[in-house]
Design a protein around this motif. Structure first.
Motif, PDB file in Angstrom:
ATOM      1  N   ARG A  73       0.843  -1.204   0.000  1.00 40.09           N
ATOM      2  CA  ARG A  73       0.000   0.000   0.000  1.00 40.09           C
ATOM      3  C   ARG A  73       0.873   1.246   0.000  1.00 40.09           C
ATOM      4  N   LYS A  74       0.589   2.185  -0.916  1.00 42.47           N
ATOM      5  CA  LYS A  74       1.378   3.406  -1.025  1.00 42.47           C
ATOM      6  C   LYS A  74       0.615   4.584  -0.435  1.00 42.47           C
ATOM      7  N   THR A  75       1.332   5.418   0.276  1.00 41.18           N
ATOM      8  CA  THR A  75       0.793   6.643   0.829  1.00 41.18           C
ATOM      9  C   THR A  75       1.734   7.755   0.409  1.00 41.18           C
ATOM     10  N   ALA A  76       1.391   8.462  -0.648  1.00 39.71           N
ATOM     11  CA  ALA A  76       2.217   9.543  -1.182  1.00 39.71           C
ATOM     12  C   ALA A  76       3.645   9.042  -1.433  1.00 39.71           C
ATOM     13  N   HIS A  77       4.580   9.407  -0.586  1.00 37.86           N
ATOM     14  CA  HIS A  77       6.001   9.100  -0.769  1.00 37.86           C
ATOM     15  C   HIS A  77       6.461   7.840  -0.041  1.00 37.86           C
ATOM     16  N   LEU A  78       5.541   7.135   0.624  1.00 38.20           N
ATOM     17  CA  LEU A  78       5.895   5.939   1.393  1.00 38.20           C
ATOM     18  C   LEU A  78       5.173   4.714   0.847  1.00 38.20           C
ATOM     19  N   THR A  79       5.824   3.571   0.949  1.00 36.94           N
ATOM     20  CA  THR A  79       5.201   2.293   0.616  1.00 36.94           C
ATOM     21  C   THR A  79       5.213   1.430   1.871  1.00 36.94           C
ATOM     22  N   HIS A  80       4.041   0.930   2.241  1.00 38.01           N
ATOM     23  CA  HIS A  80       3.887   0.058   3.414  1.00 38.01           C
ATOM     24  C   HIS A  80       3.747  -1.381   2.937  1.00 38.01           C
ATOM     25  N   ILE A  81       4.639  -2.242   3.394  1.00 39.05           N
ATOM     26  CA  ILE A  81       4.606  -3.659   3.024  1.00 39.05           C
ATOM     27  C   ILE A  81       4.252  -4.438   4.281  1.00 39.05           C
ATOM     28  N   ALA A  82       2.992  -4.811   4.382  1.00 38.98           N
ATOM     29  CA  ALA A  82       2.496  -5.475   5.588  1.00 38.98           C
ATOM     30  C   ALA A  82       2.956  -6.924   5.673  1.00 38.98           C
ATOM     31  N   GLU A  83       3.058  -7.591   4.522  1.00 33.98           N
ATOM     32  CA  GLU A  83       3.372  -9.014   4.506  1.00 33.98           C
ATOM     33  C   GLU A  83       4.461  -9.327   3.477  1.00 33.98           C
ATOM     34  N   PRO A  84       5.728  -9.073   3.837  1.00 36.21           N
ATOM     35  CA  PRO A  84       6.798  -9.451   2.912  1.00 36.21           C
ATOM     36  C   PRO A  84       6.786 -10.967   2.702  1.00 36.21           C
ATOM     37  N   PRO A  85       7.116 -11.433   1.503  1.00 41.51           N
ATOM     38  CA  PRO A  85       7.120 -12.879   1.263  1.00 41.51           C
ATOM     39  C   PRO A  85       7.965 -13.624   2.294  1.00 41.51           C
ATOM     40  N   GLY A  86       7.379 -14.670   2.873  1.00 41.85           N
ATOM     41  CA  GLY A  86       8.098 -15.521   3.817  1.00 41.85           C
ATOM     42  C   GLY A  86       8.155 -14.992   5.235  1.00 41.85           C
ATOM     43  N   VAL A  87       7.493 -13.846   5.517  1.00 44.01           N
ATOM     44  CA  VAL A  87       7.494 -13.259   6.859  1.00 44.01           C
ATOM     45  C   VAL A  87       6.056 -13.239   7.382  1.00 44.01           C
ATOM     46  N   ALA A  88       5.879 -13.665   8.621  1.00 44.16           N
ATOM     47  CA  ALA A  88       4.546 -13.661   9.216  1.00 44.16           C
ATOM     48  C   ALA A  88       4.017 -12.228   9.283  1.00 44.16           C
ATOM     49  N   PRO A  89       2.723 -12.036   8.996  1.00 41.33           N
ATOM     50  CA  PRO A  89       2.167 -10.688   9.074  1.00 41.33           C
ATOM     51  C   PRO A  89       2.185 -10.182  10.516  1.00 41.33           C
ATOM     52  N   GLY A  90       2.390  -8.878  10.662  1.00 37.25           N
ATOM     53  CA  GLY A  90       2.385  -8.266  11.982  1.00 37.25           C
ATOM     54  C   GLY A  90       0.968  -7.971  12.435  1.00 37.25           C
ATOM     55  N   THR A  91       0.807  -7.823  13.719  1.00 41.72           N
ATOM     56  CA  THR A  91      -0.475  -7.437  14.291  1.00 41.72           C
ATOM     57  C   THR A  91      -0.295  -6.068  14.930  1.00 41.72           C
ATOM     58  N   GLY A  92      -0.948  -5.051  14.375  1.00 44.41           N
ATOM     59  CA  GLY A  92      -0.855  -3.715  14.947  1.00 44.41           C
ATOM     60  C   GLY A  92       0.347  -2.921  14.473  1.00 44.41           C
ATOM     61  N   TYR A  93       0.964  -3.331  13.377  1.00 47.24           N
ATOM     62  CA  TYR A  93       2.084  -2.594  12.801  1.00 47.24           C
ATOM     63  C   TYR A  93       2.316  -3.100  11.385  1.00 47.24           C
ATOM     64  N   THR A  94       3.168  -2.407  10.639  1.00 47.61           N
ATOM     65  CA  THR A  94       3.569  -2.801   9.296  1.00 47.61           C
ATOM     66  C   THR A  94       4.980  -3.365   9.380  1.00 47.61           C
ATOM     67  N   GLN A  95       5.259  -4.411   8.610  1.00 51.98           N
ATOM     68  CA  GLN A  95       6.583  -5.037   8.660  1.00 51.98           C
ATOM     69  C   GLN A  95       7.675  -4.157   8.053  1.00 51.98           C
ATOM     70  N   VAL A  96       7.385  -3.481   6.923  1.00 50.21           N
ATOM     71  CA  VAL A  96       8.396  -2.696   6.213  1.00 50.21           C
ATOM     72  C   VAL A  96       7.755  -1.412   5.692  1.00 50.21           C
ATOM     73  N   VAL A  97       8.450  -0.286   5.851  1.00 53.41           N
ATOM     74  CA  VAL A  97       8.040   0.960   5.222  1.00 53.41           C
ATOM     75  C   VAL A  97       9.261   1.521   4.500  1.00 53.41           C
ATOM     76  N   THR A  98       9.086   1.832   3.214  1.00 56.13           N
ATOM     77  CA  THR A  98      10.154   2.455   2.441  1.00 56.13           C
ATOM     78  C   THR A  98       9.664   3.797   1.938  1.00 56.13           C
ATOM     79  N   GLY A  99      10.601   4.674   1.652  1.00 54.90           N
ATOM     80  CA  GLY A  99      10.210   5.976   1.133  1.00 54.90           C
ATOM     81  C   GLY A  99      11.411   6.836   0.811  1.00 54.90           C
ATOM     82  N   THR A 100      11.118   7.987   0.258  1.00 55.29           N
ATOM     83  CA  THR A 100      12.168   8.942  -0.057  1.00 55.29           C
ATOM     84  C   THR A 100      11.790  10.289   0.537  1.00 55.29           C
ATOM     85  N   GLY A 101      12.800  11.058   0.929  1.00 61.14           N
ATOM     86  CA  GLY A 101      12.545  12.384   1.471  1.00 61.14           C
ATOM     87  C   GLY A 101      13.494  12.726   2.596  1.00 61.14           C
TER      88      GLY A 101
END
Length: 140
Positions: free
Chosen positions: A7-35
């Motif tokens: 899911r993208k939010t303007a300049h950030l991408t939220h990756i809740a379920e990276p392949p092979g990683v259990a999904p988090g509860t109450g947080y996102t596993q990875v957030v990438t962005g520029t700025g």
């Protein structure tokens, strides 16, 4: 609150379920962005006159902390949608549900950042139950 994979939010991408990683509860596993990086020092439940809000009440303290974080972010030209990481320090890990409830009041449907939570033996004052630090990335 969950986020969709990639899911993208303007300049950030939220990756809740990276392949092979259990999904988090109450947080996102990875957030990438520029700025521009914005680091918010650990906040506690002090009001603007350094009075502790919510003595003995973790949810009241968490609400004040998120209000302080909101103000700090605003001073840097950011808001909660720019957050990429929250770190929670709790004197009792049992306070985490209250922290998440308060967080959700401020975040609404904004994708959640990454996070870490840890129980600590003490913070700098015995009445302080919670400290939260934040990292944000603001578009240039």
């Amino acid at each position: 609150m969950t986020t969709e994979p990639g899911r993208k939010t303007a300049h950030l991408t939220h990756i809740a379920e990276p392949p092979g990683v259990a999904p988090g509860t109450g947080y996102t596993q990875v957030v990438t962005g520029t700025g521009r990086l914005v680091a918010v020092s650990g906040q506690v439940a002090f009001d603007e006159e350094r009075r502790l809000v919510g003595t003995g009440d973790p949810k009241a303290q968490a609400r004040q902390i998120f209000e302080n974080i909101r103000r700090c972010l605003a001073a840097a030209g950011a808001d909660f949608s720019d957050l990429v990481k929250l770190t929670y320090f709790l004197t009792d890990i049992g306070h985490l549900p209250a922290v998440r409830e308060a967080r959700d009041e401020f975040f609404g449907d904004i994708p959640l950042p990454t996070s870490s939570a840890m129980q600590v033996s003490a913070l700098f004052m015995p009445e302080v139950l919670i400290e939260i630090e934040a990292l944000a990335v603001v578009p240039e």
